[in-house]
Design a protein around this motif. Structure first.
Motif, PDB file in Angstrom:
ATOM      1  N   VAL A 253      52.273  22.855  45.646  1.00  9.66           N
ATOM      2  CA  VAL A 253      51.101  23.721  45.548  1.00  9.66           C
ATOM      3  C   VAL A 253      51.560  25.115  45.133  1.00  9.66           C
ATOM      4  CG1 VAL A 253      51.231  24.254  48.017  1.00  9.66           C
ATOM      5  CG2 VAL A 253      49.082  24.632  46.802  1.00  9.66           C
ATOM      6  N   PHE A 254      50.787  25.756  44.307  1.00 10.00           N
ATOM      7  CA  PHE A 254      51.002  27.155  43.972  1.00 10.00           C
ATOM      8  C   PHE A 254      50.056  27.956  44.864  1.00 10.00           C
ATOM      9  CE2 PHE A 254      52.737  30.024  40.613  1.00 10.00           C
ATOM     10  CZ  PHE A 254      52.162  31.201  41.049  1.00 10.00           C
ATOM     11  N   ILE A 255      50.630  28.790  45.742  1.00 10.71           N
ATOM     12  CA  ILE A 255      49.842  29.609  46.664  1.00 10.71           C
ATOM     13  C   ILE A 255      49.868  31.041  46.159  1.00 10.71           C
ATOM     14  CG2 ILE A 255      49.587  30.413  49.043  1.00 10.71           C
ATOM     15  CD1 ILE A 255      51.122  27.922  49.931  1.00 10.71           C
ATOM     16  N   ARG A 256      48.709  31.580  45.841  1.00 14.81           N
ATOM     17  CA  ARG A 256      48.627  32.931  45.281  1.00 14.81           C
ATOM     18  C   ARG A 256      47.764  33.792  46.195  1.00 14.81           C
ATOM     19  NH1 ARG A 256      45.818  35.620  40.322  1.00 14.81           N
ATOM     20  NH2 ARG A 256      47.505  36.802  39.366  1.00 14.81           N
ATOM     21  N   ASP A 257      48.302  34.941  46.592  1.00 13.93           N
ATOM     22  CA  ASP A 257      47.509  35.813  47.468  1.00 13.93           C
ATOM     23  C   ASP A 257      47.896  37.268  47.235  1.00 13.93           C
ATOM     24  OD1 ASP A 257      45.817  36.652  49.730  1.00 13.93           O
ATOM     25  OD2 ASP A 257      45.932  34.530  50.274  1.00 13.93           O
ATOM     26  N   GLY A 258      47.125  38.169  47.845  1.00 14.24           N
ATOM     27  CA  GLY A 258      47.318  39.592  47.645  1.00 14.24           C
ATOM     28  C   GLY A 258      47.692  40.300  48.934  1.00 14.24           C
ATOM     29  N   TRP A 259      48.487  41.350  48.808  1.00 13.23           N
ATOM     30  CA  TRP A 259      48.859  42.143  49.987  1.00 13.23           C
ATOM     31  C   TRP A 259      47.638  42.722  50.681  1.00 13.23           C
ATOM     32  CZ3 TRP A 259      53.284  40.572  51.213  1.00 13.23           C
ATOM     33  CH2 TRP A 259      54.395  40.556  50.371  1.00 13.23           C
ATOM     34  N   LEU A 284      55.107  30.480  46.059  1.00 11.56           N
ATOM     35  CA  LEU A 284      54.285  31.467  46.763  1.00 11.56           C
ATOM     36  C   LEU A 284      54.372  32.768  45.987  1.00 11.56           C
ATOM     37  CD1 LEU A 284      52.663  32.523  49.255  1.00 11.56           C
ATOM     38  CD2 LEU A 284      54.890  33.060  50.293  1.00 11.56           C
ATOM     39  N   GLN A 285      53.226  33.292  45.579  1.00 10.24           N
ATOM     40  CA  GLN A 285      53.181  34.536  44.813  1.00 10.24           C
ATOM     41  C   GLN A 285      52.298  35.543  45.547  1.00 10.24           C
ATOM     42  OE1 GLN A 285      50.701  35.097  41.172  1.00 10.24           O
ATOM     43  NE2 GLN A 285      52.665  35.272  40.100  1.00 10.24           N
ATOM     44  N   LEU A 286      52.868  36.724  45.849  1.00 13.21           N
ATOM     45  CA  LEU A 286      52.156  37.765  46.583  1.00 13.21           C
ATOM     46  C   LEU A 286      52.196  39.063  45.788  1.00 13.21           C
ATOM     47  CD1 LEU A 286      53.634  37.018  50.130  1.00 13.21           C
ATOM     48  CD2 LEU A 286      51.389  36.327  49.250  1.00 13.21           C
ATOM     49  N   GLY A 287      51.022  39.517  45.373  1.00 12.21           N
ATOM     50  CA  GLY A 287      50.926  40.733  44.572  1.00 12.21           C
ATOM     51  C   GLY A 287      50.067  41.779  45.254  1.00 12.21           C
ATOM     52  N   PRO A 288      49.895  42.948  44.640  1.00  8.85           N
ATOM     53  CA  PRO A 288      49.173  44.057  45.267  1.00  8.85           C
ATOM     54  C   PRO A 288      47.669  43.972  45.056  1.00  8.85           C
ATOM     55  CG  PRO A 288      50.009  44.765  43.156  1.00  8.85           C
ATOM     56  CD  PRO A 288      50.459  43.327  43.326  1.00  8.85           C
ATOM     57  N   TRP A 289      47.123  42.778  45.304  1.00  2.85           N
ATOM     58  CA  TRP A 289      45.739  42.515  44.941  1.00  2.85           C
ATOM     59  C   TRP A 289      44.816  42.516  46.143  1.00  2.85           C
ATOM     60  CZ3 TRP A 289      48.974  38.069  43.092  1.00  2.85           C
ATOM     61  CH2 TRP A 289      49.536  38.327  41.840  1.00  2.85           C
ATOM     62  N   GLY A 299      47.634  55.816  43.552  1.00  5.77           N
ATOM     63  CA  GLY A 299      48.749  56.743  43.659  1.00  5.77           C
ATOM     64  C   GLY A 299      50.098  56.114  43.386  1.00  5.77           C
ATOM     65  N   GLN A 300      50.117  54.927  42.759  1.00  6.14           N
ATOM     66  CA  GLN A 300      51.366  54.211  42.506  1.00  6.14           C
ATOM     67  C   GLN A 300      51.437  53.792  41.036  1.00  6.14           C
ATOM     68  OE1 GLN A 300      53.653  53.933  44.706  1.00  6.14           O
ATOM     69  NE2 GLN A 300      52.705  54.009  46.728  1.00  6.14           N
ATOM     70  N   ASP A 301      52.649  53.739  40.523  1.00  7.22           N
ATOM     71  CA  ASP A 301      52.876  53.211  39.184  1.00  7.22           C
ATOM     72  C   ASP A 301      52.768  51.692  39.224  1.00  7.22           C
ATOM     73  OD1 ASP A 301      53.599  52.709  36.589  1.00  7.22           O
ATOM     74  OD2 ASP A 301      55.695  53.316  36.816  1.00  7.22           O
ATOM     75  N   THR A 302      51.967  51.115  38.347  1.00  2.00           N
ATOM     76  CA  THR A 302      51.805  49.653  38.299  1.00  2.00           C
ATOM     77  C   THR A 302      51.996  49.125  36.875  1.00  2.00           C
ATOM     78  OG1 THR A 302      49.396  49.894  38.068  1.00  2.00           O
ATOM     79  CG2 THR A 302      50.270  49.600  40.300  1.00  2.00           C
ATOM     80  N   ALA A 303      52.854  49.794  36.113  1.00  2.00           N
ATOM     81  CA  ALA A 303      53.043  49.409  34.712  1.00  2.00           C
ATOM     82  C   ALA A 303      53.555  47.984  34.570  1.00  2.00           C
ATOM     83  CB  ALA A 303      54.007  50.389  34.032  1.00  2.00           C
ATOM     84  N   ASN A 304      54.312  47.501  35.567  1.00  2.00           N
ATOM     85  CA  ASN A 304      54.877  46.156  35.480  1.00  2.00           C
ATOM     86  C   ASN A 304      54.002  45.094  36.139  1.00  2.00           C
ATOM     87  OD1 ASN A 304      57.227  46.974  34.115  1.00  2.00           O
ATOM     88  ND2 ASN A 304      58.170  47.627  36.049  1.00  2.00           N
ATOM     89  N   LEU A 305      52.819  45.480  36.537  1.00  2.00           N
ATOM     90  CA  LEU A 305      51.890  44.520  37.137  1.00  2.00           C
ATOM     91  C   LEU A 305      50.963  44.001  36.045  1.00  2.00           C
ATOM     92  CD1 LEU A 305      50.634  43.124  39.613  1.00  2.00           C
ATOM     93  CD2 LEU A 305      49.105  45.097  39.824  1.00  2.00           C
TER      94      LEU A 305
END
Length: 569
Positions: A253-259, A284-289, A299-305
């Motif tokens: 399973v691919f589990i995708r969620d946000g902080w 498992l993928q966890l991003g700033p979502w 207030g954060q750089d997210t150029a690589n997101l």
């Protein structure tokens, strides 16, 4: 065209662009498409839409099951785009929704109905394999049957949901109201026009359905009265089965969620409970979502997101369903403040050291804040404030918000001690970049003149220019101190230790920044307002104020404990 229709058209166009940019190309036209009904085990017929790729006698099928008819235009666009890439697609509406027969009751029928639909697909010769795709409730409809799917079902891609429902509903006895009260109002089976905040603040909450909404919702009453994790409601039947499902499933399973998604805690618990066979090929993928995969950082750089909400699932299904591969296990975490993705082979990520900063309430406040030091203060100290449930601290910069979307995420915070019922503590300057990875814990020694109450903490980064952004926050109660699964007693005036555990996070503290911790007793509507009385929060007809005291020093080493990570090279 009204504003809502314009937004819908813009979203559909954006969705098409994302498919056009993904690595899985168009390989065929849409062949046959239409609608049918699938008969469930009890005779109820569910409206089922389908799309078949042109020119293919056999093909993999991606199944989606939804209870949100208002999303049909978007789901149709998604299905059409997926089909052009060589997959069959089946979209089914949960019973009582979207034209399906039966009575809508959240969660109850989805396991049996989903498995009946899986068997229906499994019997078709043209269906070579099956994948399941869904976010939020559409992920629940996959998780709830993941342990019993037929052999043709090879994988699932499930986002922003988890199988531990009590974690999604409660934090140490306090209800995640902005999620589930709001969801109940929006999914009651009929329109509810009552004011949302007035509904959340209604006493006793157990009667709000009939008093303000004009409908009795026994399932909502069950949610808000069963505060104990080990109660029969959560530890038996549907919710027990759902919690145990990951440990019994076999497929990757691919589990995708946000902080900053309100299901994050449950999703992490789900990943950690996966069977070894399933985890061996799971990502498992966890991003700033947030819950909608919008970036929740300010207030954060997210150029690589990058937005890979289409690329990621399409590449996953291609790899497993079209190419016949089983991927190796992987954990992908986005480090907020560092603007980098890191890959690990486990989660939580390995902590290199735990760094402790101690609260010190002695002396005069500077910058309207008390001190955080590297060692407990020699002298004991205490500081008190008055917590009034009728004047709660409003949620702003939070993890568990859904209705109040304007307050979710890492947001710029007010100055230290901006209310009389908030205690701020401020650290010295960090001399080097410091990466955190895991759960931040706040340990407090406290007392109250109430027989039960709450203590909340928020951990923040104060940048060199003085602006402040929240990282993590959480809450606990005296009745559930120690993260007890059931209620325990407290004697007013007794000094006790409580630990406030936050959900995991990956965060880079910048050199020159300082850490700030705020302590208070409410965080509304992220969490229900504690009435300062014993018993379930939802049954009280009124609330009372309380005097809260926090103790610091060598005998009462209140502290914030940071999980420091040295990334893999």
């Amino acid at each position: 065209m009204d504003a809502m229709q314009k937004m819908l058209e813009m979203y559909k166009q954006q969705l098409v662009r994302q498919f056009d940019e993904c690595s899985v190309p168009v390989v065929c036209a849409i062949g046959q498409s239409g609608e049918t009904t699938v008969t469930m085990d009890d005779g109820v017929k569910l409206r089922t839409m389908y799309w078949k790729p042109e020119g293919k006698e056999g093909f993999p099928v991606i199944l989606l099951r939804s209870c949100y008819p208002n999303q049909e235009p978007v789901l149709v666009v998604k299905a059409e785009q997926v089909c052009r890439r060589g997959f069959g697609v089946v979209l089914q509406w949960c019973r009582g929704t979207g034209g399906s027969e039966g009575e809508w009751e959240p969660n109850i029928y989805d396991r049996a109905d989903g498995l009946a639909t899986m068997r229906w697909l499994d019997q078709m010769d043209e269906v070579e394999s099956i994948g399941y795709w869904g976010d939020s409730y559409l992920a629940y409809t996959g998780w709830c049957m993941a342990d019993a799917v037929p052999d043709k079902c090879k994988t699932m891609y499930l986002g922003v949901y988890g199988c531990d429902r009590h974690v999604s509903a409660y934090q140490d006895g306090l209800f995640r109201q902005d999620i589930l009260t709001g969801w109940a109002m929006g999914n009651a089976g009929r329109p509810i026009e009552a004011d949302y905040i007035a509904s959340c603040r209604y006493h006793p909450q157990v009667e709000v359905d009939e008093a303000l909404w004009g409908i009795r919702l026994d399932w909502y009453r069950d949610w808000i009265t069963n505060t104990d994790r080990d109660s029969e409601y959560w530890s038996q039947g549907l919710w027990r089965k759902l919690r145990e499902t990951p440990s019994e499933m076999k497929i990757p399973v691919f589990i995708r969620d946000g902080w900053y998604d309100h299901h994050l805690g449950s999703a992490i618990a789900t990943y950690r409970s996966l069977s070894p066979e399933s985890r061996a090929h799971t990502t498992l993928q966890l991003g700033p979502w947030n819950h909608s995969y919008g970036c929740a950082l300010t207030g954060q750089d997210t150029a690589n997101l990058k937005d890979d909400s289409i690329e990621s699932p399409m590449a996953w299904f291609k790899r497993i369903l079209l190419d016949g591969e089983n991927p190796p296990p992987e954990v992908q975490t986005y480090v907020c403040g560092k603007d980098e993705w890191e890959c690990w082979n486990q989660f939580p990520v390995p902590v290199s050291e735990y760094r402790t900063l101690y609260l010190d309430a002695a002396g005069t406040k500077k910058e309207d804040a008390y001190r955080l030091g590297n060692a407990p203060a020699e002298n004991n100290a205490q500081v008190s404030y008055r917590y009034d449930p009728d004047d709660p601290v409003l949620s702003f910069g939070a993890e568990s918000l859904f209705v109040s979307q304007g307050g979710v995420g890492s947001l710029r915070q007010p100055p230290c001690s901006w209310r009389k019922d908030i205690l701020s503590f401020l650290s010295p300057v960090f001399t080097e970049d410091t990466e955190l990875g895991g759960s931040i814990k706040v340990r407090l020694y406290v007392s109250s003149d109430a027989p039960d109450t709450a203590f909340a903490a928020k951990v923040m980064e104060v940048l060199p220019n003085g602006t402040t952004y929240n990282i993590r926050g959480s809450i606990t109660t005296l009745a559930y101190r120690g993260h007890s699964e059931h209620r325990q007693s407290y004697t007013p005036g007794q000094i006790v230790e409580v630990e406030i555990d936050t959900w995991e996070i990956s965060w880079m503290f910048k050199a020159g920044s300082r850490l700030r911790v705020d302590v208070t007793s409410s965080d509304f509507p992220q969490y229900s307002i504690h009435p300062n009385k014993e018993g379930p929060w939802s049954v009280h007809k009124d609330v009372v104020p309380a005097i809260q005291t926090v103790y610091t020093g060598k005998d009462y080493p209140s502290a914030v404990i940071l999980p420091v990570v040295y990334p893999q090279k």
